[in-house]
Design a protein around this motif. Sequence first.
Motif, mmCIF file in Angstrom:
data_model
loop_
_atom_site.group_PDB
_atom_site.id
_atom_site.type_symbol
_atom_site.label_atom_id
_atom_site.label_comp_id
_atom_site.label_asym_id
_atom_site.label_seq_id
_atom_site.Cartn_x
_atom_site.Cartn_y
_atom_site.Cartn_z
ATOM 1 N N ILE A 76 2.555 26.188 -1.793
ATOM 2 C CA ILE A 76 3.154 27.390 -2.621
ATOM 3 C C ILE A 76 1.989 28.453 -2.654
ATOM 4 O O ILE A 76 2.119 29.528 -2.506
ATOM 5 C CB ILE A 76 3.833 26.863 -3.735
ATOM 6 N N ARG A 77 0.784 28.116 -3.310
ATOM 7 C CA ARG A 77 -0.211 28.806 -3.538
ATOM 8 C C ARG A 77 -1.035 29.283 -2.297
ATOM 9 O O ARG A 77 -1.397 30.503 -2.445
ATOM 10 C CB ARG A 77 -1.304 27.989 -4.476
ATOM 11 N N GLN A 78 -0.545 28.764 -1.480
ATOM 12 C CA GLN A 78 -1.150 29.205 0.009
ATOM 13 C C GLN A 78 -0.504 30.423 0.580
ATOM 14 O O GLN A 78 -1.002 31.224 1.291
ATOM 15 C CB GLN A 78 -1.308 28.135 1.067
ATOM 16 N N HIS A 79 0.853 30.248 0.195
ATOM 17 C CA HIS A 79 1.795 31.271 0.888
ATOM 18 C C HIS A 79 2.278 32.604 -0.311
ATOM 19 O O HIS A 79 2.961 33.475 0.235
ATOM 20 C CB HIS A 79 2.898 30.620 1.728
ATOM 21 N N ILE A 80 2.161 32.191 -1.462
ATOM 22 C CA ILE A 80 2.661 33.136 -2.388
ATOM 23 C C ILE A 80 1.593 33.601 -3.550
ATOM 24 O O ILE A 80 1.047 32.518 -3.980
ATOM 25 C CB ILE A 80 4.128 32.512 -3.050
ATOM 26 N N TYR A 81 1.840 34.836 -3.760
ATOM 27 C CA TYR A 81 0.843 35.434 -4.637
ATOM 28 C C TYR A 81 1.553 35.849 -5.791
ATOM 29 O O TYR A 81 2.424 36.432 -5.673
ATOM 30 C CB TYR A 81 -0.172 36.388 -3.876
ATOM 31 N N SER A 82 1.102 35.549 -6.979
ATOM 32 C CA SER A 82 1.857 36.088 -8.311
ATOM 33 C C SER A 82 0.879 36.617 -9.076
ATOM 34 O O SER A 82 -0.227 36.354 -9.200
ATOM 35 C CB SER A 82 2.938 35.133 -8.862
ATOM 36 N N ASP A 83 1.323 37.736 -10.085
ATOM 37 C CA ASP A 83 0.424 38.366 -10.844
ATOM 38 C C ASP A 83 1.077 39.212 -11.857
ATOM 39 O O ASP A 83 2.627 39.006 -11.740
ATOM 40 C CB ASP A 83 -0.590 39.222 -10.127
ATOM 41 N N SER A 84 0.643 40.007 -12.466
ATOM 42 C CA SER A 84 1.590 40.896 -13.684
ATOM 43 C C SER A 84 0.966 42.044 -13.853
ATOM 44 O O SER A 84 -0.119 42.394 -13.291
ATOM 45 C CB SER A 84 1.462 39.967 -15.051
ATOM 46 N N ALA A 85 1.613 43.012 -14.395
ATOM 47 C CA ALA A 85 1.292 44.092 -14.772
ATOM 48 C C ALA A 85 1.517 44.428 -16.394
ATOM 49 O O ALA A 85 2.476 44.165 -16.818
ATOM 50 C CB ALA A 85 2.121 45.236 -13.931
ATOM 51 N N THR A 86 0.540 45.321 -16.998
ATOM 52 C CA THR A 86 0.948 45.702 -18.304
ATOM 53 C C THR A 86 1.870 46.822 -18.349
ATOM 54 O O THR A 86 2.332 47.448 -17.353
ATOM 55 C CB THR A 86 -0.410 46.227 -18.900
ATOM 56 N N ASP A 87 2.420 47.192 -19.253
ATOM 57 C CA ASP A 87 3.429 48.273 -19.583
ATOM 58 C C ASP A 87 2.751 49.755 -19.208
ATOM 59 O O ASP A 87 3.468 50.399 -18.410
ATOM 60 C CB ASP A 87 3.788 48.457 -20.804
ATOM 61 N N GLN A 88 1.425 49.690 -19.357
ATOM 62 C CA GLN A 88 0.744 50.955 -19.112
ATOM 63 C C GLN A 88 0.463 51.068 -17.538
ATOM 64 O O GLN A 88 0.441 52.006 -17.026
ATOM 65 C CB GLN A 88 -0.679 50.947 -19.709
ATOM 66 N N GLU A 89 0.235 49.838 -16.945
ATOM 67 C CA GLU A 89 0.098 49.758 -15.601
ATOM 68 C C GLU A 89 1.545 50.110 -14.904
ATOM 69 O O GLU A 89 1.411 50.815 -13.942
ATOM 70 C CB GLU A 89 -0.304 48.357 -15.176
ATOM 71 N N THR A 90 2.401 49.664 -15.433
ATOM 72 C CA THR A 90 3.876 49.890 -15.016
ATOM 73 C C THR A 90 4.130 51.394 -14.960
ATOM 74 O O THR A 90 4.617 51.906 -13.887
ATOM 75 C CB THR A 90 5.051 49.156 -15.687
ATOM 76 N N ILE A 91 3.982 52.074 -16.112
ATOM 77 C CA ILE A 91 4.056 53.363 -16.010
ATOM 78 C C ILE A 91 3.231 54.256 -15.177
ATOM 79 O O ILE A 91 3.724 55.142 -14.621
ATOM 80 C CB ILE A 91 3.836 53.787 -17.592
ATOM 81 N N ALA A 92 2.015 53.845 -15.214
ATOM 82 C CA ALA A 92 1.202 54.428 -13.994
ATOM 83 C C ALA A 92 1.624 54.372 -12.633
ATOM 84 O O ALA A 92 1.712 55.409 -11.909
ATOM 85 C CB ALA A 92 -0.462 54.014 -14.295
ATOM 86 N N THR A 93 2.158 53.210 -12.232
ATOM 87 C CA THR A 93 2.621 52.899 -11.125
ATOM 88 C C THR A 93 3.936 53.919 -10.726
ATOM 89 O O THR A 93 4.272 54.439 -9.655
ATOM 90 C CB THR A 93 3.026 51.637 -10.659
ATOM 91 N N ILE A 94 4.925 53.822 -11.594
ATOM 92 C CA ILE A 94 6.141 54.769 -11.514
ATOM 93 C C ILE A 94 5.657 56.266 -11.392
ATOM 94 O O ILE A 94 6.191 56.644 -10.357
ATOM 95 C CB ILE A 94 6.832 54.289 -12.859
ATOM 96 N N LYS A 95 4.576 56.726 -11.953
ATOM 97 C CA LYS A 95 4.310 58.093 -11.794
ATOM 98 C C LYS A 95 3.417 58.282 -10.561
ATOM 99 O O LYS A 95 3.718 59.083 -9.504
ATOM 100 C CB LYS A 95 3.117 58.414 -12.810
ATOM 101 N N SER A 96 2.771 57.268 -9.877
ATOM 102 C CA SER A 96 2.050 57.181 -8.697
ATOM 103 C C SER A 96 2.845 57.111 -7.445
ATOM 104 O O SER A 96 2.608 57.912 -6.546
ATOM 105 C CB SER A 96 0.939 56.033 -8.510
#
Length: 139
Positions: A28-48
């Motif tokens: 699973i780890r070889q084929h799937i990557y997971s991570d998270s985003a803060t609310d601030q990073e989420t808002i910045a990505t929506i803008k971007s």
Amino acid sequence: TLSNAMDVGDPSNFVRIEALFDKNINRIRQHIYSDSATDQETIATIKSIYEQYKYIIDPHGAVGCFVNEKYRKINPGPAHAVVLETAHPAKFADCVEPALNMKIEMPARLAACLNKQKNALKISSDFNTFREGLIAEMK
């Protein structure tokens, strides 16, 4: 978080992932990557995303895009990625509208769904009781 559907401690779809990889965590780890985003990073990505593509993305899609970019920085080189979303950004107007400083039009079908009365039925988890309850509700 702004991506509340992702705030799941025991995601139901993980069972499917385990089955695909025969419950082998190393595969699973070889084929799937997971991570998270803060609310601030989420808002910045929506803008971007809006600034780059003039596309209004919902918070869940924004997390997917953010994590994809993070992955690509850690793993440079040729790669393909697909980020899918299933929710309309108007469903998350409380965070998307302030992020973009604009009003998002609510589609009529979404408005109709959001305005429906919630109809919940409390029922036992015992299979026979559950089954009988469903049959009774369908009559």
